[in-house]
Design a protein around this motif. Structure first.
Motif, mmCIF file in Angstrom:
data_model
loop_
_atom_site.group_PDB
_atom_site.id
_atom_site.type_symbol
_atom_site.label_atom_id
_atom_site.label_comp_id
_atom_site.label_asym_id
_atom_site.label_seq_id
_atom_site.Cartn_x
_atom_site.Cartn_y
_atom_site.Cartn_z
ATOM 1 N N LEU A 277 2.110 4.991 -0.036
ATOM 2 C CA LEU A 277 0.712 4.651 -0.272
ATOM 3 C C LEU A 277 0.613 3.595 -1.361
ATOM 4 O O LEU A 277 1.414 3.577 -2.306
ATOM 5 N N GLN A 278 -0.391 2.724 -1.218
ATOM 6 C CA GLN A 278 -0.645 1.711 -2.231
ATOM 7 C C GLN A 278 -1.858 2.129 -3.057
ATOM 8 O O GLN A 278 -2.985 2.080 -2.579
ATOM 9 N N PRO A 279 -1.650 2.570 -4.299
ATOM 10 C CA PRO A 279 -2.787 2.967 -5.130
ATOM 11 C C PRO A 279 -3.450 1.756 -5.761
ATOM 12 O O PRO A 279 -2.957 0.623 -5.647
ATOM 13 N N LEU A 280 -4.573 1.981 -6.436
ATOM 14 C CA LEU A 280 -5.103 0.968 -7.336
ATOM 15 C C LEU A 280 -4.173 0.847 -8.534
ATOM 16 O O LEU A 280 -3.335 1.724 -8.779
ATOM 17 N N THR A 281 -4.311 -0.216 -9.302
ATOM 18 C CA THR A 281 -3.348 -0.462 -10.375
ATOM 19 C C THR A 281 -3.607 0.364 -11.624
ATOM 20 O O THR A 281 -2.715 0.521 -12.452
ATOM 21 N N GLY A 282 -4.834 0.904 -11.790
ATOM 22 C CA GLY A 282 -5.137 1.704 -12.963
ATOM 23 C C GLY A 282 -6.138 1.031 -13.880
ATOM 24 O O GLY A 282 -6.654 -0.058 -13.583
#
Length: 450
Positions: A277-282
């Motif tokens: 999965l590709q999360p948001l960067t934070g």
């Protein structure tokens, strides 16, 4: 051993020990890059295996975009792609992967240069892109009020609003982070649904002259004579690594355009699968979340990432926090995941932290639990980390509270070296080890003299 030899040994060993403590090299990356079995394109339950179109140059050279700024008079330069003329069709948008000397790119081209078309409008929002993805070809990109195309590059998604006139193309190419596992979902809007259709705020709302895109195709195979797959103009399309037998991963459309929330939907997973999965960067660009690989998942699930720390537990006041990410899912109970993240080297220096003093924390109810964290790689600008989690409520990158043992429990913290890392080169006691050897040499010398 004479006094001169002993003195030389003392100097060499102390110098070596000092260097060990100062140089701080990072352990080599021992992780194995994921194996890509290929690529697929998915839409509305249909899945097709595809191959990237390959050329011997970069995607920019392959696309060959020309305008009055890029090419001089006497050369065809009608604000269009000239390198892909053999792939273009009137009133048609094409989509394909390109493999070149600069790696893998996703290319999109609308309409045909010098064709029998009056123009058109289109909008693409591409969700789930890796953090390093960027526009590397932009058709159109030039100075002047007649350039009405809008480009977007946000956390979690990238996009464009295009408008073009007769006998021209529009489109572009994105690149970055696509040489590993990925899944990107393209949310299209053609013709009347496009953002610039009859937009009275742009320079010329009628620039497209009511031209339309009637067909959308995905291309695959031979770059000179590719196969084409018909796509619906109305439904999102996901392009990802793997095969049609692998779990499907898709991403929702940005709801408010600011990229502060992203939902991934997983379908058809098996417990033996590893779902990337590709999360948001934070919440802070100095420390970014790069990827989350979920295991032990059966069936379907959805996971939402948000750059919003309001619902997360309060961070401990005695540690330096770098970034956080809210995670919510009611369907990942019993699953685990490997989280990869990066921390800017300058930030560590500013905070007076060594790379091994950083840890990942997972939210568990109203508390943060520190999890074992490993430094896996170093570039000139950042350190990369890996950690295992079992809770999907929230993540935080911060200064570690205690040094963790191999089983994940906290040590007593009664060490004299300030929490030395187990990584080679980060031991604060490097110089002490050298002195210990020197002591052994002195003892040996004394015995020899006796």
């Amino acid at each position: 051993m004479n006094d001169k030899s002993l003195a030389l040994a003392l100097v060499a060993l102390v110098a070596f020990g000092g260097l060990a403590a100062v140089a701080q090299p990072v352990a080599a990356n021992t992780t194995t890059p994921p194996t890509n079995d290929g690529y697929v394109v998915e839409q509305a339950g249909d899945c097709h295996q595809i191959e990237a179109l390959s050329s011997s140059g970069t995607v920019e050279a392959f696309y060959d975009y020309r305008n009055h700024e890029t090419h001089s008079e006497g050369v065809d330069r009608m604000y269009s792609s000239y390198g892909t003329e053999h792939l273009q069709e009137d009133n048609t948008s094409v989509l394909f992967l390109h493999q070149g000397t600069d790696g893998l790119s996703l290319v999109m081209i609308h309409d045909q240069v010098d064709g029998d078309t009056t123009g058109g409008v289109a909008t693409f929002e591409i969700s789930g892109v890796p953090a390093e993805t960027e526009w590397v070809v932009q058709d159109d990109l030039y100075e002047g009020e007649t350039n009405m195309v809008e480009w977007y590059d946000e956390d979690g998604w990238i996009g464009a609003d295009w408008i073009w006139s007769e006998a021209r193309t529009d489109g572009g190419a994105i690149q970055g982070g696509l040489n590993d596992e990925f899944a990107m979902t393209i949310h299209p809007a053609f013709n009347e649904d496009a953002a610039l259709y009859d937009d009275e705020d742009i320079y010329d709302p009628d620039f497209h002259e009511n031209g339309t895109i009637d067909d959308w195709e995905a291309l695959s195979g031979d770059v000179d004579d590719p196969d084409s797959i018909d796509l619906s103009l109305e439904e999102p399309v996901t392009i990802r690594t793997g095969t049609c037998d692998d779990p499907s991963v898709s991403y929702d459309q940005p709801s408010d355009g600011d990229g502060d929330e992203l939902t991934a939907t997983i379908e058809g997973a098996d417990a033996s699968d590893e779902v990337a999965l590709q999360p948001l960067t934070g919440t802070d660009a100095a420390a970014t979340f790069d990827g989350i690989a979920v295991t032990d998942l059966e069936g379907n699930a959805s996971v939402t990432f948000a750059n919003d720390a309001d619902g997360l537990p309060a961070a401990p006041s005695d540690i330096e926090t770098l970034s956080s990410l809210a995670v919510s899912s009611d369907s990942l109970e019993g699953s685990s995941a490997t989280v990869t993240f990066s921390v800017d080297a300058n930030t560590l220096e500013e905070q007076h932290l060594s790379p091994d003093e950083i840890a990942l924390y997972e939210a568990d109810g109203d508390e943060w639990e520190q999890v074992p964290t490993e430094v896996t790689d170093q570039t000139g600008a950042e350190y990369r980390y890996s950690a295992e989690i079992t809770s999907f409520e929230g993540l935080m990158i911060a200064e570690q509270q205690d040094e963790l043992t191999d089983d994940g429990s906290a040590s007593s913290g009664d060490t004299d070296d300030g929490g030395a890392s187990s990584m080679p080169g980060f031991a604060a006691g490097g110089a002490l080890s050298a002195l210990a050897v020197v002591g052994a040499l002195l003892v040996a010398r004394g015995r020899l003299q006796r």
